[in-house]
Scaffold this motif. Structure first.
Motif, short mmCIF file in Angstrom:
data_model
loop_
_atom_site.label_atom_id
_atom_site.label_comp_id
_atom_site.label_asym_id
_atom_site.label_seq_id
_atom_site.Cartn_x
_atom_site.Cartn_y
_atom_site.Cartn_z
N ASP A 1 0.77 -1.17 -0.10
CA ASP A 1 0.02 0.03 -0.09
C ASP A 1 0.71 1.08 0.08
OD1 ASP A 1 -0.64 1.76 2.30
OD2 ASP A 1 -2.66 1.42 2.05
N LEU A 2 0.25 2.41 -0.63
CA LEU A 2 0.98 3.69 -0.77
C LEU A 2 1.93 4.11 0.64
CD1 LEU A 2 1.86 5.92 -2.81
CD2 LEU A 2 -0.30 6.93 -2.13
N PHE A 3 1.09 3.87 1.62
CA PHE A 3 1.61 4.71 2.87
C PHE A 3 2.34 3.97 3.83
CE2 PHE A 3 -1.78 7.43 1.08
CZ PHE A 3 -0.87 8.62 0.85
N TRP A 4 2.20 2.67 3.74
CA TRP A 4 2.95 1.41 4.55
C TRP A 4 4.07 1.14 3.72
CZ3 TRP A 4 2.44 0.81 9.49
CH2 TRP A 4 1.15 1.28 10.08
N GLY A 5 4.30 1.54 2.44
CA GLY A 5 5.26 1.44 1.80
C GLY A 5 6.79 1.50 2.20
N PRO A 6 7.02 2.37 2.83
CA PRO A 6 8.40 2.57 3.48
C PRO A 6 8.56 1.40 4.49
CG PRO A 6 7.26 4.70 3.33
CD PRO A 6 6.23 3.72 2.99
N TRP A 7 7.57 0.83 5.21
CA TRP A 7 7.94 -0.09 6.14
C TRP A 7 8.57 -1.32 5.45
CZ3 TRP A 7 9.08 -0.61 11.08
CH2 TRP A 7 8.90 -1.75 11.89
N ALA A 8 8.20 -1.32 4.39
CA ALA A 8 8.81 -2.52 3.47
C ALA A 8 10.22 -2.51 3.22
CB ALA A 8 7.87 -2.87 2.39
N ASN A 9 10.58 -1.18 3.24
CA ASN A 9 12.10 -0.88 2.96
C ASN A 9 13.10 -1.40 4.04
OD1 ASN A 9 14.52 0.75 3.13
ND2 ASN A 9 13.56 2.06 1.48
N GLU A 10 13.90 -2.12 3.82
CA GLU A 10 14.85 -2.78 4.91
C GLU A 10 15.64 -1.66 5.92
OE1 GLU A 10 14.67 -5.96 6.25
OE2 GLU A 10 12.84 -6.21 4.73
N ARG A 11 16.06 -0.65 4.89
CA ARG A 11 16.77 0.46 5.70
C ARG A 11 15.91 1.02 6.75
NH1 ARG A 11 20.16 2.57 0.34
NH2 ARG A 11 21.41 0.61 0.22
N VAL A 12 14.75 1.54 6.28
CA VAL A 12 13.89 2.06 7.12
C VAL A 12 13.24 1.30 8.43
CG1 VAL A 12 11.25 3.04 7.46
CG2 VAL A 12 12.72 3.45 5.50
N LYS A 13 13.26 0.08 8.22
CA LYS A 13 12.90 -0.91 9.20
C LYS A 13 14.07 -1.04 10.31
CE LYS A 13 10.34 -4.50 7.98
NZ LYS A 13 9.86 -5.84 7.63
N ALA A 14 15.28 -1.10 9.70
CA ALA A 14 16.47 -1.38 10.41
C ALA A 14 16.55 0.10 11.27
CB ALA A 14 17.77 -1.22 9.60
#
Length: 147
Positions: A1-14
């Motif tokens: 989804d558009l706004f939860w997409g960053p959470w799928a980014n491993e760098r953001v999650k880390a």
């Protein structure tokens, strides 16, 4: 989804998981941009850039924010100027082509202090200076601008 997409980014999650080791509440503020997000596509399918971090009831100072993002390779919004506030400089920097990419004009610039502080009249010392070119453009009607 558009706004939860960053959470799928491993760098953001880390980044978020690393900060969560030291803080109870961690909020990463950023902007999703690209094709299908706004009327300006910035020459990319979709991207994310961070612009602030809030931990345990306070925002990180600018250098702390930069360090946290850079340590994990999380892209930040561009910094066009760092130095003493000057209204004439802000007016010049708020106009021109986007520094992100694509064939877009700049929306404006965000002005913030290096060390977090509040003003009794306006609150947190972070303001957006909207560029004249964007203010007069066809994009203004299509975009929502934070106040």
């Amino acid at each position: 989804d558009l706004f939860w997409g960053p959470w799928a980014n491993e760098r953001v999650k880390a980044l978020l998981m690393d900060l969560a080791r030291s803080y109870k509440v961690v909020i990463l503020f950023g902007e999703v941009y690209g094709r299908g997000v706004q009327s300006m596509d910035y020459g990319t399918v979709r991207g994310f850039r961070a612009f602030d971090i809030y931990v345990d009831g306070r925002y990180l100072n600018f250098d702390g924010f930069v360090h946290a993002c850079d340590q994990h390779g999380v892209e930040r919004v561009p910094v066009l100027f760092r130095g003493p506030f000057d209204l004439a400089t802000m007016k010049v920097l708020s106009n021109g082509p986007s520094t992100i990419g694509g064939n877009n004009i700049r929306e404006g610039v965000v002005v913030r202090t290096a060390v977090e502080r509040r003003d009794p009249a306006i609150g947190r010392m972070v303001l957006k200076f909207i560029g004249d070119e964007f203010d007069l453009s066809k994009h203004k009607e299509k975009e929502s601008v934070d106040a």
